[in-house]
Design an enzyme around this catalytic site. Structure first.
Site, PDB file in Angstrom:
ATOM      1  N   GLY A   1     -44.142  71.662  50.188  1.00  0.00           N
ATOM      2  CA  GLY A   1     -45.979  71.756  49.711  1.00  0.00           C
ATOM      3  C   GLY A   1     -45.761  73.597  49.462  1.00  0.00           C
ATOM      4  O   GLY A   1     -46.306  74.233  48.633  1.00  0.00           O
TER       5      GLY A   1
ATOM      6  N   TYR B   1     -40.533  78.027  40.160  1.00  0.00           N
ATOM      7  CA  TYR B   1     -38.944  77.015  41.062  1.00  0.00           C
ATOM      8  C   TYR B   1     -39.461  77.468  42.626  1.00  0.00           C
ATOM      9  O   TYR B   1     -39.723  78.592  43.270  1.00  0.00           O
ATOM     10  CB  TYR B   1     -37.947  78.333  40.507  1.00  0.00           C
ATOM     11  CG  TYR B   1     -36.212  77.689  41.415  1.00  0.00           C
ATOM     12  CD1 TYR B   1     -35.758  76.265  40.744  1.00  0.00           C
ATOM     13  CD2 TYR B   1     -35.140  78.471  42.507  1.00  0.00           C
ATOM     14  CE1 TYR B   1     -34.162  75.848  41.334  1.00  0.00           C
ATOM     15  CE2 TYR B   1     -34.653  77.576  42.541  1.00  0.00           C
ATOM     16  CZ  TYR B   1     -34.357  76.885  41.945  1.00  0.00           C
ATOM     17  OH  TYR B   1     -32.919  76.273  42.448  1.00  0.00           O
TER      18      TYR B   1
ATOM     19  N   TYR C   1     -46.877  67.470  38.362  1.00  0.00           N
ATOM     20  CA  TYR C   1     -47.843  68.763  37.718  1.00  0.00           C
ATOM     21  C   TYR C   1     -48.938  67.405  37.067  1.00  0.00           C
ATOM     22  O   TYR C   1     -50.367  68.234  37.967  1.00  0.00           O
ATOM     23  CB  TYR C   1     -47.943  69.184  36.646  1.00  0.00           C
ATOM     24  CG  TYR C   1     -46.356  70.175  36.380  1.00  0.00           C
ATOM     25  CD1 TYR C   1     -46.363  71.651  38.104  1.00  0.00           C
ATOM     26  CD2 TYR C   1     -45.165  70.587  35.341  1.00  0.00           C
ATOM     27  CE1 TYR C   1     -45.424  72.186  37.543  1.00  0.00           C
ATOM     28  CE2 TYR C   1     -44.126  71.198  35.787  1.00  0.00           C
ATOM     29  CZ  TYR C   1     -44.214  72.021  37.024  1.00  0.00           C
ATOM     30  OH  TYR C   1     -42.958  73.117  37.239  1.00  0.00           O
TER      31      TYR C   1
ATOM     32  N   ASN D   1     -37.485  66.745  32.595  1.00  0.00           N
ATOM     33  CA  ASN D   1     -37.432  67.509  33.795  1.00  0.00           C
ATOM     34  C   ASN D   1     -39.233  66.471  34.031  1.00  0.00           C
ATOM     35  O   ASN D   1     -40.150  66.553  34.749  1.00  0.00           O
ATOM     36  CB  ASN D   1     -38.302  69.282  34.121  1.00  0.00           C
ATOM     37  CG  ASN D   1     -37.546  69.134  35.469  1.00  0.00           C
ATOM     38  OD1 ASN D   1     -38.139  68.295  36.525  1.00  0.00           O
ATOM     39  ND2 ASN D   1     -37.834  70.531  35.507  1.00  0.00           N
TER      40      ASN D   1
ATOM     41  N   GLU E   1     -31.531  74.386  34.991  1.00  0.00           N
ATOM     42  CA  GLU E   1     -32.004  74.286  33.621  1.00  0.00           C
ATOM     43  C   GLU E   1     -31.567  73.923  32.692  1.00  0.00           C
ATOM     44  O   GLU E   1     -31.810  74.133  31.222  1.00  0.00           O
ATOM     45  CB  GLU E   1     -33.142  74.854  32.518  1.00  0.00           C
ATOM     46  CG  GLU E   1     -34.523  74.998  33.764  1.00  0.00           C
ATOM     47  CD  GLU E   1     -36.051  75.295  33.451  1.00  0.00           C
ATOM     48  OE1 GLU E   1     -36.200  76.680  32.427  1.00  0.00           O
ATOM     49  OE2 GLU E   1     -37.143  75.495  33.582  1.00  0.00           O
TER      50      GLU E   1
END
Length: 157
Positions: free
Chosen positions: A95, A86, A131, A124, A24
């Site tokens: 997965g 993470y 998501y 990101n 990050e």
């Protein structure tokens, strides 16, 4: 593939936190020590919880989720706030991230929690796409505010 963290996992959790901070672009901000993580996760009054994603073949940790409870006054129940998710780059696509989120969603359903929330950096895009593929939606009507460092000390003094 997913297991609850134990005190013996503190060194790897610490390493994963630092890897996430580097990803990050904020490694200099990752100041938590192993002892702080041990106290937060396994102290007398735990403030957070962690799960590890492990390689099915080797059992080696390849990712983690660190979370804590929040509370909705509108719904009247707890929820989970996912502080960190993470997966090491070499393990992505297998997965593990989905399995970690699935475990947290399972905990929510089992305990009657009605929210699983987290933040993601705007740049990101791979994580955002991941998501959204799971059905998560951005809460763009809210802006996160934070007090830290001198501003926090000044207000709190």
């Amino acid at each position: 593939m997913i297991r609850t963290a134990t005190p013996a996992d503190i060194p790897v959790i610490h390493a994963l936190v630092r890897e996430l901070a580097e990803y990050e672009k904020a490694l200099e901000e990752a100041k938590a020590t192993e002892e702080q993580l041990r106290e937060a996760l396994f102290g007398e009054r735990p403030a957070a919880y962690a799960h590890l994603a492990v390689d099915d073949t080797t059992g080696a940790p390849v990712g983690f989720a660190l979370w804590f409870l929040n509370f909705s006054t509108w719904r009247g129940v707890h929820g989970i706030y996912l502080e960190d998710l993470y997966v090491r780059p070499t393990a992505r696509g297998a997965g593990h991230g989905k399995a970690l989120l699935t475990e947290l969603a399972r905990i929510c359903v089992e305990r009657g929690y009605q929210r699983l929330e987290w933040s993601v950096l705007n740049w990101n895009t791979p994580s955002i796409a991941f998501y959204e593929s799971l059905g998560a939606r951005p809460q763009d009507e809210w802006t996160v505010y934070r007090l830290t460092n001198e501003a926090l000390v000044e207000l709190g003094s």
